[in-house]
Write an enzyme that holds these catalytic residues in place. Structure first.
Site, PDB file in Angstrom:
ATOM      1  N   GLY A   1      -3.197  11.904   5.130  1.00 48.75           N
ATOM      2  CA  GLY A   1      -2.133  11.004   4.690  1.00 48.75           C
ATOM      3  C   GLY A   1      -0.790  11.397   5.250  1.00 48.75           C
ATOM      4  O   GLY A   1      -0.556  12.560   5.577  1.00 48.75           O
TER       5      GLY A   1
ATOM      6  N   HIS B   1       2.041  14.473   0.497  1.00 47.37           N
ATOM      7  CA  HIS B   1       1.230  15.652   0.194  1.00 47.37           C
ATOM      8  C   HIS B   1       2.116  16.891   0.217  1.00 47.37           C
ATOM      9  O   HIS B   1       3.078  16.954   0.990  1.00 47.37           O
ATOM     10  CB  HIS B   1       0.096  15.822   1.211  1.00 47.37           C
TER      11      HIS B   1
ATOM     12  N   HIS C   1       0.828  -1.207   0.000  1.00 39.15           N
ATOM     13  CA  HIS C   1       0.000   0.000   0.000  1.00 39.15           C
ATOM     14  C   HIS C   1       0.867   1.263   0.000  1.00 39.15           C
ATOM     15  O   HIS C   1       1.310   1.729   1.051  1.00 39.15           O
ATOM     16  CB  HIS C   1      -0.908  -0.028   1.234  1.00 39.15           C
TER      17      HIS C   1
ATOM     18  N   HIS D   1     -10.654  -0.138   1.048  1.00 38.66           N
ATOM     19  CA  HIS D   1     -10.559   0.995   1.985  1.00 38.66           C
ATOM     20  C   HIS D   1     -11.907   1.036   2.699  1.00 38.66           C
ATOM     21  O   HIS D   1     -12.893   1.524   2.149  1.00 38.66           O
ATOM     22  CB  HIS D   1     -10.275   2.274   1.180  1.00 38.66           C
TER      23      HIS D   1
ATOM     24  N   ASP E   1       0.831   2.703   3.648  1.00 41.22           N
ATOM     25  CA  ASP E   1      -0.079   3.782   3.208  1.00 41.22           C
ATOM     26  C   ASP E   1       0.700   5.095   3.060  1.00 41.22           C
ATOM     27  O   ASP E   1       0.180   6.180   3.382  1.00 41.22           O
ATOM     28  CB  ASP E   1      -1.281   3.946   4.140  1.00 41.22           C
TER      29      ASP E   1
HETATM   30  O1  DOR Z   1      -4.815   9.121   4.483  1.00 40.63           O
HETATM   31  C1  DOR Z   1      -5.024   8.682   3.361  1.00 40.63           C
HETATM   32  N1  DOR Z   1      -4.406   9.198   2.286  1.00 40.63           N
HETATM   33  N2  DOR Z   1      -5.912   7.699   3.191  1.00 40.63           N
HETATM   34  C2  DOR Z   1      -6.306   7.287   1.982  1.00 40.63           C
HETATM   35  O2  DOR Z   1      -7.113   6.409   1.883  1.00 40.63           O
HETATM   36  C3  DOR Z   1      -5.810   7.959   0.774  1.00 40.63           C
HETATM   37  C4  DOR Z   1      -4.510   8.557   1.022  1.00 40.63           C
HETATM   38  C5  DOR Z   1      -4.069   9.508  -0.068  1.00 40.63           C
HETATM   39  O3  DOR Z   1      -4.159   9.171  -1.244  1.00 40.63           O
HETATM   40  O4  DOR Z   1      -3.549  10.580   0.278  1.00 40.63           O
HETATM   41 ZN    ZN Z   2      -7.168   4.063   2.260  1.00 43.39          ZN
HETATM   42 ZN    ZN Z   3      -3.973   4.628   0.873  1.00 45.88          ZN
END
Ligand code: DOR
Ligand code: ZN
Ligand code: ZN
Length: 437
Positions: free
Chosen positions: A329, A314, A63, A184, A310
């Protein structure tokens, strides 16, 4: 696989303890495979001094978000691959929520080829379950599975496949294709406007709550759908104690369900929100300490199968703004091993063989990668990670290889460090530097 003719290449990894067990040995790698394990080995094109550290199979991340195409200002396949190699990974799965969405074989094959051209880690594209992640029409899973990328996992991650009929159909197709649907788990009707875990902390801070039930209701539903469809479902980023109990129940029924947990959900809880720093905003949200404790126990026990990062880069302007407006994220690739060492190894919940299980063997098996998560033995592919278990280091967000810096672990001093990463016999990272091909 065909091999280029000509001189063979050899690599010697000296003074390492396999899985952190027994006396130190040397490992000779020839043409990408482990050729010899012994002591006093000498003579190779290149030598990596293991320094008495731990040798593990290369990590596999089910992920990862790499943001290419579309948001190359925040991460690219190249910068994300560098972060992965430095984090000890030899394979990562790149989620489909790019722009455009990876919902066709053209896109998924492009991601695969770009990853191979960079050559630091195998970048396996995850295909979207639904066209444009819109949740209304199934994407052409078969075409993606049949392409050059041989897509093995499909997910609308970032969004939940919330229509139960569509999820049922996806699981039926997945069964026929022998692929995995990764969910998800977020019932969207229960999380409208939600930005933090629903509990006393969010209430005090005035943040709209994301209840545990939004995750758990989908986990329960999808376990039952998978049971009847005969398909395999994988639960992304399990975050609650209730999800652990549902997984335990579903597995006891023989349902083909697996689950991952992120390093941040193991270590951090919603007390972090008190500063309103959006670096702590993530989806699903940081929960309560009791959830962290349950998730750690479930990972040690095997109820949760594996760790997945994950990794979600950003831009600064998407994080350094008011909490409600910030994107969810956090980065994860370069800190995962150390957070697992801190949360699981330090207190004996996992030994290094257990780390190999949750960071390499299980994820490789869940998705069906034949050359990853293999035993460290003669004749096996040399996808390996050397770890210094005694090192400590202080995370510096600005020094990470990722193009973004949104890590909640900035300035934390963490145990254990990746010394070197080896992909098919080639050193991809060593002493904190990547080795481009
Ligand atoms: O915190 C998250 N960021 N959760 C997600 O499901 C998507 C991800 C993102 O793409 O930034
Ligand atoms: Zn997710
Ligand atoms: Zn994710």
């Amino acid at each position: 696989m065909t091999r280029a003719t000509g001189a063979s290449t050899s690599l010697l990894i000296t003074d390492v303890r396999l899985y952190g067990e027994g006396d130190p040995v040397d490992v000779r790698v020839v043409d990408g495979d482990i050729a010899e394990i012994g002591t006093g080995l000498a003579g190779a094109d290149e030598t990596v001094d293991g320094g008495g550290g731990v040798l593990l199979p290369g990590f596999v991340d089910l992920h990862t978000h790499l943001r290419e195409p579309g948001r190359e200002d925040t991460e690219t396949i190249e910068t994300g691959s560098a972060a992965a190699a430095l984090g000890g990974y030899t394979a990562v799965f790149a989620m489909a929520n790019t722009d455009p969405v990876a919902d066709t074989a053209v896109l998924t094959d492009h991601v695969w080829r770009r990853g191979q051209a960079v050559g630091l880690v195998d970048v396996h594209p995850v295909g979207a379950v639904t066209v444009g992640l819109q949740g209304t029409q199934l994407a052409e899973l078969g075409a993606m599975a049949d392409g050059d990328a041989h897509v093995k996992m499909f997910s609308d991650d970032g969004k939940c496949v919330h229509d139960p009929l569509l999820m049922r159909r996806a699981l039926e197709y997945a069964r026929g294709l022998g692929v995995l649907i990764a969910q998800h788990a977020e019932e969207p009707r229960l999380t409208v406007g939600a930005i933090a875990h629903e509990g006393p902390n969010a209430a005090r801070l005035g943040l709209a709550g994301w209840p545990r039930s939004a995750e758990e209701s989908i986990v329960a539903r999808d376990a039952i759908l998978a049971r009847d469809a005969g398909g395999r479902v994988h639960i992304c980023h399990a975050s609650t104690a209730g999800t652990v109990e549902l997984l335990r129940w579903a597995k006891a029924q023989g349902i083909a369900i697996t689950a991952e947990v992120t390093p941040h959900h193991l270590l951090l809880d919603d007390s972090r929100l008190a500063t309103y720093d959006a670096v702590n905003k993530v989806n699903p949200p940081l929960r309560e300490d009791s959830d962290c404790v349950a998730l750690r126990a479930a990972l040690a026990e095997g109820v949760i199968d594996c760790v997945a990062t994950d990794h979600a880069p950003h831009a600064e302007q998407e994080k350094c703004c008011e909490f409600a407006a910030a994107r969810p994220g956090m980065l994860g690739l370069q800190t995962a091993l150390s957070v697992i060492a801190a949360t699981m190894v330090a207190d004996g919940a996992l030994d290094w063989r257990g780390v190999a299980r949750v960071m390499s063997e299980r994820p490789a098996a869940i998705v069906g990668l034949p050359d990853q998560g293999r035993p460290i033995a003669v004749g096996e592919p040399a996808n390996l990670t050397v770890v210094d278990p005694d090192a400590t280091w202080t995370v510096d967000a600005s020094a990470l290889a990722s193009r973004s810096a949104n890590t909640p672990f900035d300035s934390m001093t963490l145990p254990a460090r990746v010394v070197a990463t080896v992909l098919r016999g080639r050193v991809t990272a060593i002493d904190g530097e990547v080795r481009a091909r």
